[in-house]
Scaffold this motif. Structure first.
Motif, PDB file in Angstrom:
ATOM      1  N   GLU A 207       0.944  -1.104   0.040  1.00 39.00           N
ATOM      2  CA  GLU A 207      -0.120   0.134   0.084  1.00 39.00           C
ATOM      3  C   GLU A 207       0.774   1.232   0.091  1.00 39.00           C
ATOM      4  OE1 GLU A 207      -4.192   1.429   2.189  1.00 39.00           O
ATOM      5  OE2 GLU A 207      -2.772   0.107   3.080  1.00 39.00           O
ATOM      6  N   SER A 208       1.434   1.630  -1.303  1.00 45.96           N
ATOM      7  CA  SER A 208       2.320   2.674  -1.327  1.00 45.96           C
ATOM      8  C   SER A 208       1.607   4.047  -1.520  1.00 45.96           C
ATOM      9  CB  SER A 208       3.347   2.320  -2.363  1.00 45.96           C
ATOM     10  OG  SER A 208       4.575   3.176  -2.350  1.00 45.96           O
ATOM     11  N   ASN A 209       2.439   5.176  -1.832  1.00 45.45           N
ATOM     12  CA  ASN A 209       2.118   6.252  -2.216  1.00 45.45           C
ATOM     13  C   ASN A 209       1.544   6.612  -3.581  1.00 45.45           C
ATOM     14  OD1 ASN A 209       4.260   7.076  -3.420  1.00 45.45           O
ATOM     15  ND2 ASN A 209       5.284   7.359  -1.392  1.00 45.45           N
ATOM     16  N   ILE A 210       1.004   7.652  -4.033  1.00 46.44           N
ATOM     17  CA  ILE A 210       0.600   7.946  -5.470  1.00 46.44           C
ATOM     18  C   ILE A 210       1.709   7.862  -6.461  1.00 46.44           C
ATOM     19  CG2 ILE A 210       0.764  10.563  -5.209  1.00 46.44           C
ATOM     20  CD1 ILE A 210      -1.833   8.099  -6.913  1.00 46.44           C
ATOM     21  N   VAL A 211       2.943   8.262  -5.830  1.00 43.65           N
ATOM     22  CA  VAL A 211       4.134   8.294  -7.051  1.00 43.65           C
ATOM     23  C   VAL A 211       4.181   6.738  -7.354  1.00 43.65           C
ATOM     24  CG1 VAL A 211       6.548   8.672  -7.173  1.00 43.65           C
ATOM     25  CG2 VAL A 211       4.985  10.426  -5.930  1.00 43.65           C
ATOM     26  N   PHE A 212       4.608   5.970  -6.156  1.00 45.92           N
ATOM     27  CA  PHE A 212       4.885   4.830  -6.608  1.00 45.92           C
ATOM     28  C   PHE A 212       3.495   3.952  -7.435  1.00 45.92           C
ATOM     29  CE2 PHE A 212       8.285   5.310  -3.867  1.00 45.92           C
ATOM     30  CZ  PHE A 212       9.438   4.615  -4.576  1.00 45.92           C
ATOM     31  N   GLY A 213       2.444   4.328  -6.791  1.00 48.22           N
ATOM     32  CA  GLY A 213       1.160   3.740  -7.502  1.00 48.22           C
ATOM     33  C   GLY A 213       1.075   3.912  -8.865  1.00 48.22           C
TER      34      GLY A 213
END
Length: 321
Positions: free
Chosen positions: A249-255
């Motif tokens: 469950e990562s942040n929007i950048v890695f998403g």
């Protein structure tokens, strides 16, 4: 493709859309997955601009941005294998065909990754094309140096920094083995790949004046590093197929970088779900998804690096197969 064996605690199989989204999908921009096409256009534009103005960009920034764009292109290739189903096959492939990463022909990636999605075979050392495990007989046949290398490859430090070279070595060894054994069936694909690489390198070197070594250093290598981070602990052995697939469950950048393939369990349960629907589904069914995958879960890639920078994530000898 999903396994025929469903665990009793599995979340409901993700539907393609929810009821409100099903209505919205009648609109042509959802039906033809225009968000993905717009993302592809933005990616190629950003890549061309970065290569064109590479001399004006600091080396560290070129490394970060070039790697991001290279991995994003690989994520788009992954998307084209599974989604974009309302587009003709030739167009779906053409959108991601330009080999910005240079090293892997798209047809080989398509074929191998499709085999990986037989969920029952996940982590199988020979049947899962993306398994990091080795069979016990194979492990027994390795010398001490290769055992050390494969064990070190289960740490972030090795996998991200040196893993790309190991992956290229395995590719070269396999392809040479095919030719030496008399199997020339893969050579035409390599020929088409070479023809596809030529215009990319012409633009990079001939038009923009960027050195071949520079492109490898600032685009190809960091792109492979980011890809190695994503795949580092996507899968582990477990009794049920769904518990072999992680959620990060990562942040929007890695998403965005991984097109939400970090929410990997959702992707394996519904491979054709477009990338922009995956986080929506996960937010709505978070508890059920984590219950289904046995809470094989990480809060983000920072947690993975903290835990496994120098500590192996698992012993790479498969306990069953």
């Amino acid at each position: 493709m999903t396994s025929t064996a469903e665990p009793s605690n599995a979340a409901p199989a993700p539907a393609r859309t929810t009821a409100p989204a099903a209505t919205a999908r009648q609109r042509w921009w959802w039906h033809y997955e225009v968000p993905t096409l717009l993302l592809a256009a933005a990616l190629y534009g950003a890549w061309a601009a970065l290569v064109w103005w590479h001399a004006a960009v600091p080396g560290w920034a070129l490394f970060v941005l070039g790697g991001f764009l290279a991995q994003l292109h690989f994520s788009l290739q992954h998307e084209s294998i599974h989604a974009m189903r309302h587009l003709p096959k030739w167009l779906r492939h053409a959108v991601v065909w330009p080999p910005l990463n240079l090293w892997l022909p798209y047809p080989f990636y398509n074929r191998g990754h499709s085999a990986h999605h037989v969920n029952y075979h996940l982590t199988h050392p020979e049947r899962d094309t993306e398994s990091a495990y080795h069979s016990a007989p194979a492990w027994a046949g390795y010398g001490p140096v290769w055992r050390w290398i494969y064990m070190a490859n289960q740490t972030i430090a090795f996998r991200v920094v040196l893993g790309p070279f190991l992956r290229l070595w395995k590719l070269v060894r396999f392809e040479l083995g095919q030719v030496l054994s008399g199997n020339f069936s893969r050579l035409p694909t390599w020929g088409w790949h070479a023809l596809s690489v030529a215009p990319v390198l012409y633009f990079v070197i001939g038009v923009c004046g960027m050195g071949f070594g520079e492109y490898l250093l600032y685009f190809v290598y960091p792109g492979m590093m980011l890809g190695s981070l994503r795949t580092f602990t996507e899968h582990r052995w477990a009794d049920t197929p769904h518990e072999r697939v992680a959620i990060v469950e990562s942040n929007i950048v890695f998403g965005l970088l991984y097109l939400f393939n970090n929410l990997h369990h959702v992707h394996h349960r519904a491979p054709t779900m477009p990338w922009y629907e995956i986080p929506v589904y996960f937010r709505r069914h978070r508890a059920a998804v984590l219950e289904a995958n046995g809470h094989f879960y990480y809060r983000g890639y920072g947690q993975i690096v903290w835990r496994h920078l120098f500590r192996p994530v698992f012993t790479p000898v498969h306990p069953t197969w």
